[in-house]
Design a protein around this motif. Structure first.
Motif, PDB file in Angstrom:
ATOM      1  N   ARG A  35       0.959  -1.230   0.111  1.00  0.00           N
ATOM      2  CA  ARG A  35       0.256   0.429   0.434  1.00  0.00           C
ATOM      3  C   ARG A  35       0.540   1.124  -0.217  1.00  0.00           C
ATOM      4  NH1 ARG A  35      -0.517   2.885   4.502  1.00  0.00           N
ATOM      5  NH2 ARG A  35      -3.159   2.832   4.098  1.00  0.00           N
ATOM      6  N   ALA A  36       2.159   0.997   0.050  1.00  0.00           N
ATOM      7  CA  ALA A  36       2.821   2.582   0.376  1.00  0.00           C
ATOM      8  C   ALA A  36       2.938   2.870  -0.865  1.00  0.00           C
ATOM      9  CB  ALA A  36       4.285   1.799   0.318  1.00  0.00           C
ATOM     10  N   ALA A  37       2.640   2.294  -2.153  1.00  0.00           N
ATOM     11  CA  ALA A  37       3.131   3.222  -3.494  1.00  0.00           C
ATOM     12  C   ALA A  37       2.524   4.332  -3.520  1.00  0.00           C
ATOM     13  CB  ALA A  37       2.364   1.424  -4.156  1.00  0.00           C
ATOM     14  N   ALA A  62      12.181  -2.553   0.501  1.00  0.00           N
ATOM     15  CA  ALA A  62      11.762  -4.251   0.254  1.00  0.00           C
ATOM     16  C   ALA A  62       9.436  -3.716   0.827  1.00  0.00           C
ATOM     17  CB  ALA A  62      12.033  -4.923   0.796  1.00  0.00           C
ATOM     18  N   PRO A  63       9.252  -3.977   0.432  1.00  0.00           N
ATOM     19  CA  PRO A  63       9.098  -5.299  -0.716  1.00  0.00           C
ATOM     20  C   PRO A  63       9.367  -4.737  -2.494  1.00  0.00           C
ATOM     21  CG  PRO A  63       7.131  -5.135  -0.384  1.00  0.00           C
ATOM     22  CD  PRO A  63       7.327  -3.990   0.817  1.00  0.00           C
ATOM     23  N   GLY A  64       9.043  -3.047  -2.252  1.00  0.00           N
ATOM     24  CA  GLY A  64       9.218  -2.907  -3.226  1.00  0.00           C
ATOM     25  C   GLY A  64       8.399  -2.583  -4.603  1.00  0.00           C
ATOM     26  N   SER A  65       7.139  -1.365  -3.650  1.00  0.00           N
ATOM     27  CA  SER A  65       6.977  -0.726  -4.249  1.00  0.00           C
ATOM     28  C   SER A  65       6.948   0.782  -4.627  1.00  0.00           C
ATOM     29  CB  SER A  65       4.966  -0.395  -3.409  1.00  0.00           C
ATOM     30  OG  SER A  65       5.499   0.348  -2.519  1.00  0.00           O
ATOM     31  N   TRP A  66       7.745   1.248  -4.130  1.00  0.00           N
ATOM     32  CA  TRP A  66       7.875   2.339  -4.714  1.00  0.00           C
ATOM     33  C   TRP A  66       9.335   1.962  -5.799  1.00  0.00           C
ATOM     34  CZ3 TRP A  66       9.542   6.857  -0.286  1.00  0.00           C
ATOM     35  CH2 TRP A  66       8.556   7.070   0.326  1.00  0.00           C
ATOM     36  N   CYS A  67       9.428   1.530  -5.817  1.00  0.00           N
ATOM     37  CA  CYS A  67      10.361   0.781  -6.636  1.00  0.00           C
ATOM     38  C   CYS A  67       9.282   1.007  -8.085  1.00  0.00           C
ATOM     39  CB  CYS A  67      11.203  -0.412  -6.656  1.00  0.00           C
ATOM     40  SG  CYS A  67      12.553  -0.066  -5.699  1.00  0.00           S
ATOM     41  N   SER A 124      14.019   7.983   1.450  1.00  0.00           N
ATOM     42  CA  SER A 124      14.370   7.068   2.435  1.00  0.00           C
ATOM     43  C   SER A 124      12.690   6.491   2.569  1.00  0.00           C
ATOM     44  CB  SER A 124      15.602   7.574   2.764  1.00  0.00           C
ATOM     45  OG  SER A 124      15.407   6.736   4.304  1.00  0.00           O
ATOM     46  N   ASP A 125      12.439   5.392   2.266  1.00  0.00           N
ATOM     47  CA  ASP A 125      11.382   5.060   3.298  1.00  0.00           C
ATOM     48  C   ASP A 125      11.489   3.614   4.667  1.00  0.00           C
ATOM     49  OD1 ASP A 125       8.494   4.663   3.728  1.00  0.00           O
ATOM     50  OD2 ASP A 125       7.974   3.022   2.104  1.00  0.00           O
ATOM     51  N   MET A 126      13.350   4.021   4.262  1.00  0.00           N
ATOM     52  CA  MET A 126      13.380   3.011   5.983  1.00  0.00           C
ATOM     53  C   MET A 126      12.881   3.233   7.471  1.00  0.00           C
ATOM     54  SD  MET A 126      17.957   2.842   4.954  1.00  0.00           S
ATOM     55  CE  MET A 126      18.065   5.091   5.215  1.00  0.00           C
ATOM     56  N   ALA A 127      12.919   2.292   8.210  1.00  0.00           N
ATOM     57  CA  ALA A 127      12.467   1.685   8.643  1.00  0.00           C
ATOM     58  C   ALA A 127      12.745   1.114  10.403  1.00  0.00           C
ATOM     59  CB  ALA A 127      10.571   2.372   9.323  1.00  0.00           C
TER      60      ALA A 127
HETATM   61  N1  SAM Z   1       8.846   1.896   0.260  1.00  0.00           N
HETATM   62  C1  SAM Z   1       8.937   0.180   0.725  1.00  0.00           C
HETATM   63  C2  SAM Z   1       8.029  -0.090  -0.642  1.00  0.00           C
HETATM   64  O1  SAM Z   1       7.380   0.846  -1.309  1.00  0.00           O
HETATM   65  O2  SAM Z   1       7.206  -1.070  -0.269  1.00  0.00           O
HETATM   66  C3  SAM Z   1       8.110  -0.093   2.083  1.00  0.00           C
HETATM   67  C4  SAM Z   1       9.204   0.496   2.797  1.00  0.00           C
HETATM   68  S1  SAM Z   1       9.417  -0.526   4.170  1.00  0.00           S
HETATM   69  C5  SAM Z   1       8.327   0.616   5.462  1.00  0.00           C
HETATM   70  C6  SAM Z   1      10.817   0.005   5.882  1.00  0.00           C
HETATM   71  C7  SAM Z   1      12.124  -0.221   5.173  1.00  0.00           C
HETATM   72  O3  SAM Z   1      13.330  -0.628   6.010  1.00  0.00           O
HETATM   73  C8  SAM Z   1      11.885  -2.304   5.881  1.00  0.00           C
HETATM   74  O4  SAM Z   1      11.684  -3.091   4.126  1.00  0.00           O
HETATM   75  C9  SAM Z   1      13.326  -3.276   5.955  1.00  0.00           C
HETATM   76  O5  SAM Z   1      13.904  -3.751   6.094  1.00  0.00           O
HETATM   77  C10 SAM Z   1      14.241  -1.674   5.775  1.00  0.00           C
HETATM   78  N2  SAM Z   1      15.159  -0.812   6.082  1.00  0.00           N
HETATM   79  C11 SAM Z   1      15.144  -0.704   7.919  1.00  0.00           C
HETATM   80  N3  SAM Z   1      17.077  -0.669   8.106  1.00  0.00           N
HETATM   81  C12 SAM Z   1      17.370  -0.376   7.444  1.00  0.00           C
HETATM   82  C13 SAM Z   1      18.774  -0.448   6.571  1.00  0.00           C
HETATM   83  N4  SAM Z   1      19.712  -0.608   7.868  1.00  0.00           N
HETATM   84  N5  SAM Z   1      19.083  -0.284   5.285  1.00  0.00           N
HETATM   85  C14 SAM Z   1      18.430  -0.615   4.792  1.00  0.00           C
HETATM   86  N6  SAM Z   1      16.704  -0.580   4.272  1.00  0.00           N
HETATM   87  C15 SAM Z   1      16.926  -0.745   6.138  1.00  0.00           C
END
Ligand code: SAM
Length: 223
Positions: A35-37, A62-67, A124-127
């Motif tokens: 759903r992040a897309a 991951a999983p890749g919706s922004w990609c 950066s959507d990192m969490a």
């Molecule tokens: N934007 C993504 C999408 O649309 O599919 C969803 C991203 S999800 C909310 C957050 C991601 O941040 C997780 O997959 C997690 O594994 C990654 N993450 C957290 N810490 C990280 C790190 N140190 N290096 C790389 N990825 C990291």
């Protein structure tokens, strides 16, 4: 009076929210991996971030919706470089690394692919995984944001942009100041697809203030 203990969301309540979430259903229908897309689609509709020919770096992909969104908007012209701790299932138009962005090896991987080329957009959507200790989680999150910001200011083109997920609360104002010091324009975005109860917002920085022509350093210098 004694305070009632805070209720935590049960697994079944979470599952109910998940299966009834309109964005989850829409993502399944539209073929997006999450759903992040819709968060990126909504921000892009307003801010026109993604254009054919661009080089985009997607951190925490991951999983890749922004990609998926990036590949669609780039119309197969340009590059998407994606990094996540978890694998991003192969997708045409995306080069991905299963790795930790905090490690020098991730920067080296990006550097090897970019060579001397600059980046148009850093996402950066990192969490980090939640430990349950709020302050510690918030601090770990902002460490990731700062590393992503550092990468962005070193690698963005002069008209480049950086979109980063942040959580309001401790550390937010400090990070916003860092963004304001780094970019000419900084905006806050809260897309409809971002749940109201979440303190999540996105900061969008445009036009780095530094002269990026002299700013690129090697991965080893950055770590
Ligand atoms: N934007 C993504 C999408 O649309 O599919 C969803 C991203 S999800 C909310 C957050 C991601 O941040 C997780 O997959 C997690 O594994 C990654 N993450 C957290 N810490 C990280 C790190 N140190 N290096 C790389 N990825 C990291």
């Amino acid at each position: 009076m004694a305070q009632k203990p805070k209720r935590t969301k049960s697994g079944s309540a979470w599952m109910h929210e998940h299966v009834t979430d309109p964005y989850v259903k829409k993502a399944q229908m539209d073929g997006y991996r999450s759903r992040a897309a819709y968060k990126l689609l909504e921000i892009d509709a307003r801010d026109r971030l993604l254009k054919p020919g661009m080089t985009v770096v997607d951190l925490g992909a991951a999983p890749g919706s922004w990609c998926q969104v990036a590949v669609q908007k780039l119309k197969r012209q340009g590059r998407v470089l994606a990094i996540d701790l978890l694998p991003v299932a192969p997708m045409p138009g995306v080069e991905s690394l299963e790795g930790d962005f905090t490690q020098a090896s991730a920067l080296t991987w990006l550097e090897d692919r970019l060579q001397s080329g600059r980046v148009d957009l850093v996402l950066s959507d990192m969490a980090p995984n939640i430990s349950g200790v709020g302050l510690r989680d918030q601090a770990r999150h902002y460490e990731l944001c700062e590393l992503a910001l550092d990468f962005a200011v070193h690698w963005l083109k002069p008209d480049g942009a950086f979109l980063v997920k942040v959580f309001q609360g401790v550390g937010f104002e400090d990070f916003r100041r860092q963004m304001q010091a780094a970019f000419t324009q900084v905006a806050i975005r809260k897309p409809d697809a971002s749940r109201d109860r979440s303190s999540e917002v996105y900061l969008l920085g445009r036009s780095p203030r530094v002269n990026t022509d002299s700013a690129v350093t090697s991965a080893s210098e950055q770590v």
